[in-house]
Design a protein around this motif. Sequence first.
Motif, PDB file in Angstrom:
ATOM      1  N   THR A  61       0.857  -1.312   0.170  1.00 14.29           N
ATOM      2  CA  THR A  61       0.022  -0.082  -0.097  1.00 14.29           C
ATOM      3  C   THR A  61       0.886   1.443   0.061  1.00 14.29           C
ATOM      4  O   THR A  61       0.511   2.144  -0.761  1.00 14.29           O
ATOM      5  N   ALA A  62       2.043   1.348   0.669  1.00 12.42           N
ATOM      6  CA  ALA A  62       2.621   2.277   0.833  1.00 12.42           C
ATOM      7  C   ALA A  62       3.488   2.647  -0.516  1.00 12.42           C
ATOM      8  O   ALA A  62       3.638   3.766  -0.914  1.00 12.42           O
ATOM      9  N   ALA A  63       3.893   1.769  -1.108  1.00 10.94           N
ATOM     10  CA  ALA A  63       4.686   1.844  -2.456  1.00 10.94           C
ATOM     11  C   ALA A  63       3.693   2.338  -3.527  1.00 10.94           C
ATOM     12  O   ALA A  63       4.275   2.604  -4.312  1.00 10.94           O
ATOM     13  N   LYS A  64       2.413   2.266  -3.329  1.00  8.49           N
ATOM     14  CA  LYS A  64       1.653   2.690  -4.355  1.00  8.49           C
ATOM     15  C   LYS A  64       0.963   4.140  -4.278  1.00  8.49           C
ATOM     16  O   LYS A  64       0.098   4.764  -4.911  1.00  8.49           O
ATOM     17  N   LYS A  65       1.449   4.842  -3.300  1.00 10.45           N
ATOM     18  CA  LYS A  65       1.195   6.443  -3.004  1.00 10.45           C
ATOM     19  C   LYS A  65       2.508   7.077  -2.730  1.00 10.45           C
ATOM     20  O   LYS A  65       3.476   6.645  -2.554  1.00 10.45           O
ATOM     21  N   PRO A  66       2.275   8.329  -3.235  1.00  9.91           N
ATOM     22  CA  PRO A  66       3.635   9.233  -3.246  1.00  9.91           C
ATOM     23  C   PRO A  66       4.019   9.333  -1.704  1.00  9.91           C
ATOM     24  O   PRO A  66       3.423   9.091  -0.713  1.00  9.91           O
ATOM     25  N   VAL A  67       5.426   9.462  -1.681  1.00 12.30           N
ATOM     26  CA  VAL A  67       6.010   9.575  -0.164  1.00 12.30           C
ATOM     27  C   VAL A  67       5.339  10.515   0.640  1.00 12.30           C
ATOM     28  O   VAL A  67       5.261  10.369   1.752  1.00 12.30           O
ATOM     29  N   SER A  68       5.056  11.708  -0.205  1.00 15.64           N
ATOM     30  CA  SER A  68       4.649  12.876   0.754  1.00 15.64           C
ATOM     31  C   SER A  68       3.007  12.744   1.155  1.00 15.64           C
ATOM     32  O   SER A  68       2.720  13.368   2.238  1.00 15.64           O
ATOM     33  N   GLN A  69       2.623  11.470   1.041  1.00 14.13           N
ATOM     34  CA  GLN A  69       1.111  11.116   1.267  1.00 14.13           C
ATOM     35  C   GLN A  69       1.344  10.134   2.392  1.00 14.13           C
ATOM     36  O   GLN A  69       0.312   9.661   2.945  1.00 14.13           O
ATOM     37  N   TRP A  70       2.547   9.442   2.569  1.00 13.75           N
ATOM     38  CA  TRP A  70       2.708   8.326   3.585  1.00 13.75           C
ATOM     39  C   TRP A  70       2.335   8.953   5.041  1.00 13.75           C
ATOM     40  O   TRP A  70       2.731   9.871   5.204  1.00 13.75           O
ATOM     41  N   LYS A  71       1.744   7.857   5.831  1.00 12.35           N
ATOM     42  CA  LYS A  71       1.886   8.016   7.228  1.00 12.35           C
ATOM     43  C   LYS A  71       3.013   7.365   7.822  1.00 12.35           C
ATOM     44  O   LYS A  71       3.657   6.543   7.307  1.00 12.35           O
ATOM     45  N   CYS A  72       3.016   7.629   8.995  1.00 11.77           N
ATOM     46  CA  CYS A  72       4.476   6.789   9.778  1.00 11.77           C
ATOM     47  C   CYS A  72       4.050   5.331   9.699  1.00 11.77           C
ATOM     48  O   CYS A  72       5.036   4.479   9.672  1.00 11.77           O
ATOM     49  N   GLU A  73       2.954   4.770   9.770  1.00 14.24           N
ATOM     50  CA  GLU A  73       2.713   3.525   9.739  1.00 14.24           C
ATOM     51  C   GLU A  73       2.957   2.891   8.263  1.00 14.24           C
ATOM     52  O   GLU A  73       3.524   1.691   8.173  1.00 14.24           O
ATOM     53  N   ASP A  74       2.847   3.621   7.404  1.00 12.52           N
ATOM     54  CA  ASP A  74       3.435   3.204   5.965  1.00 12.52           C
ATOM     55  C   ASP A  74       4.857   3.035   5.803  1.00 12.52           C
ATOM     56  O   ASP A  74       5.640   1.984   5.259  1.00 12.52           O
ATOM     57  N   GLU A  96      10.528   8.382  16.244  1.00  7.55           N
ATOM     58  CA  GLU A  96       9.447   9.233  16.164  1.00  7.55           C
ATOM     59  C   GLU A  96       8.010   8.666  15.663  1.00  7.55           C
ATOM     60  O   GLU A  96       6.996   8.811  16.010  1.00  7.55           O
ATOM     61  N   CYS A  97       8.066   7.920  14.478  1.00 10.21           N
ATOM     62  CA  CYS A  97       7.117   7.354  13.918  1.00 10.21           C
ATOM     63  C   CYS A  97       6.473   6.258  14.670  1.00 10.21           C
ATOM     64  O   CYS A  97       5.249   6.141  14.826  1.00 10.21           O
ATOM     65  N   GLN A  98       7.309   5.614  15.625  1.00 12.53           N
ATOM     66  CA  GLN A  98       6.780   4.667  16.585  1.00 12.53           C
ATOM     67  C   GLN A  98       6.071   5.266  17.427  1.00 12.53           C
ATOM     68  O   GLN A  98       4.739   4.652  18.141  1.00 12.53           O
ATOM     69  N   LYS A  99       6.236   6.282  17.779  1.00  8.21           N
ATOM     70  CA  LYS A  99       5.099   7.226  18.880  1.00  8.21           C
ATOM     71  C   LYS A  99       3.965   7.580  18.414  1.00  8.21           C
ATOM     72  O   LYS A  99       3.056   7.898  19.104  1.00  8.21           O
ATOM     73  N   ALA A 100       3.930   7.768  17.084  1.00 12.63           N
ATOM     74  CA  ALA A 100       2.679   8.281  16.269  1.00 12.63           C
ATOM     75  C   ALA A 100       2.603   7.752  15.160  1.00 12.63           C
ATOM     76  O   ALA A 100       2.699   8.554  13.895  1.00 12.63           O
ATOM     77  N   PRO A 101       2.200   6.426  14.627  1.00  8.49           N
ATOM     78  CA  PRO A 101       1.909   5.749  13.443  1.00  8.49           C
ATOM     79  C   PRO A 101       0.955   6.585  12.456  1.00  8.49           C
ATOM     80  O   PRO A 101       1.175   6.292  11.511  1.00  8.49           O
ATOM     81  N   LYS A 102       0.068   7.358  13.173  1.00  6.72           N
ATOM     82  CA  LYS A 102      -0.751   7.879  12.212  1.00  6.72           C
ATOM     83  C   LYS A 102      -0.345   9.391  11.648  1.00  6.72           C
ATOM     84  O   LYS A 102      -0.988   9.894  10.806  1.00  6.72           O
ATOM     85  N   ALA A 103       0.750   9.744  12.080  1.00  3.77           N
ATOM     86  CA  ALA A 103       1.443  10.975  11.794  1.00  3.77           C
ATOM     87  C   ALA A 103       2.017  10.821  10.312  1.00  3.77           C
ATOM     88  O   ALA A 103       2.136   9.933   9.743  1.00  3.77           O
ATOM     89  N   SER A 104       2.154  12.163   9.756  1.00  5.10           N
ATOM     90  CA  SER A 104       2.663  12.188   8.469  1.00  5.10           C
ATOM     91  C   SER A 104       4.007  11.704   8.440  1.00  5.10           C
ATOM     92  O   SER A 104       4.938  12.595   9.384  1.00  5.10           O
ATOM     93  N   PHE A 105       4.523  10.867   7.751  1.00  2.94           N
ATOM     94  CA  PHE A 105       5.845  10.732   7.429  1.00  2.94           C
ATOM     95  C   PHE A 105       6.820  11.795   7.131  1.00  2.94           C
ATOM     96  O   PHE A 105       7.963  11.747   7.748  1.00  2.94           O
ATOM     97  N   TRP A 106       6.199  12.531   6.247  1.00  2.00           N
ATOM     98  CA  TRP A 106       6.974  13.522   5.881  1.00  2.00           C
ATOM     99  C   TRP A 106       7.377  14.549   6.887  1.00  2.00           C
ATOM    100  O   TRP A 106       8.505  15.017   6.994  1.00  2.00           O
ATOM    101  N   ASP A 107       6.159  14.816   7.789  1.00  2.00           N
ATOM    102  CA  ASP A 107       6.339  15.839   8.653  1.00  2.00           C
ATOM    103  C   ASP A 107       7.680  15.279   9.692  1.00  2.00           C
ATOM    104  O   ASP A 107       8.549  16.070  10.204  1.00  2.00           O
ATOM    105  N   LYS A 108       7.679  14.017   9.927  1.00  2.00           N
ATOM    106  CA  LYS A 108       8.630  13.310  10.912  1.00  2.00           C
ATOM    107  C   LYS A 108       9.849  13.359  10.332  1.00  2.00           C
ATOM    108  O   LYS A 108      11.081  13.516  11.041  1.00  2.00           O
TER     109      LYS A 108
END
Length: 104
Positions: free
Chosen positions: A22-35, A80-92
């Motif tokens: 799923t993560a591989a099919k969307k742009p990195v800018s749209q990833w969540k930390c869980e991706d 940081e992503c482990q602390k907030a899996p729903k957060a934006s990967f880009w922001d982290k």
Amino acid sequence: MKKTLVVATLLAASSLSMAATTAAKKPVSQWKCEDFLALDESYQPKAIYFAEGFNKKNKPVDAVMDMDGIEKVVPVVVQECQKAPKASFWDKLKAGWDKAKAKI
């Protein structure tokens, strides 16, 4: 008992595989930390290498890659992503650079 363990292992492996797909099919800018966290640990630095080379509009931003810096930022982003899996990967990732630079 063994059958249950095998089935549970297969279900866990398939759900991780689906998350990574799923993560591989969307742009990195749209990833969540869980991706990002769903990626195999060996691919996480590669995802950061890739993401660091693009801006949020998926346009290349720099022809030079900070290899040493990326090696330092990977554990920060993972933590940081482990602390907030729903957060934006880009922001982290961006915050991870700030934290990694503060440690230098």
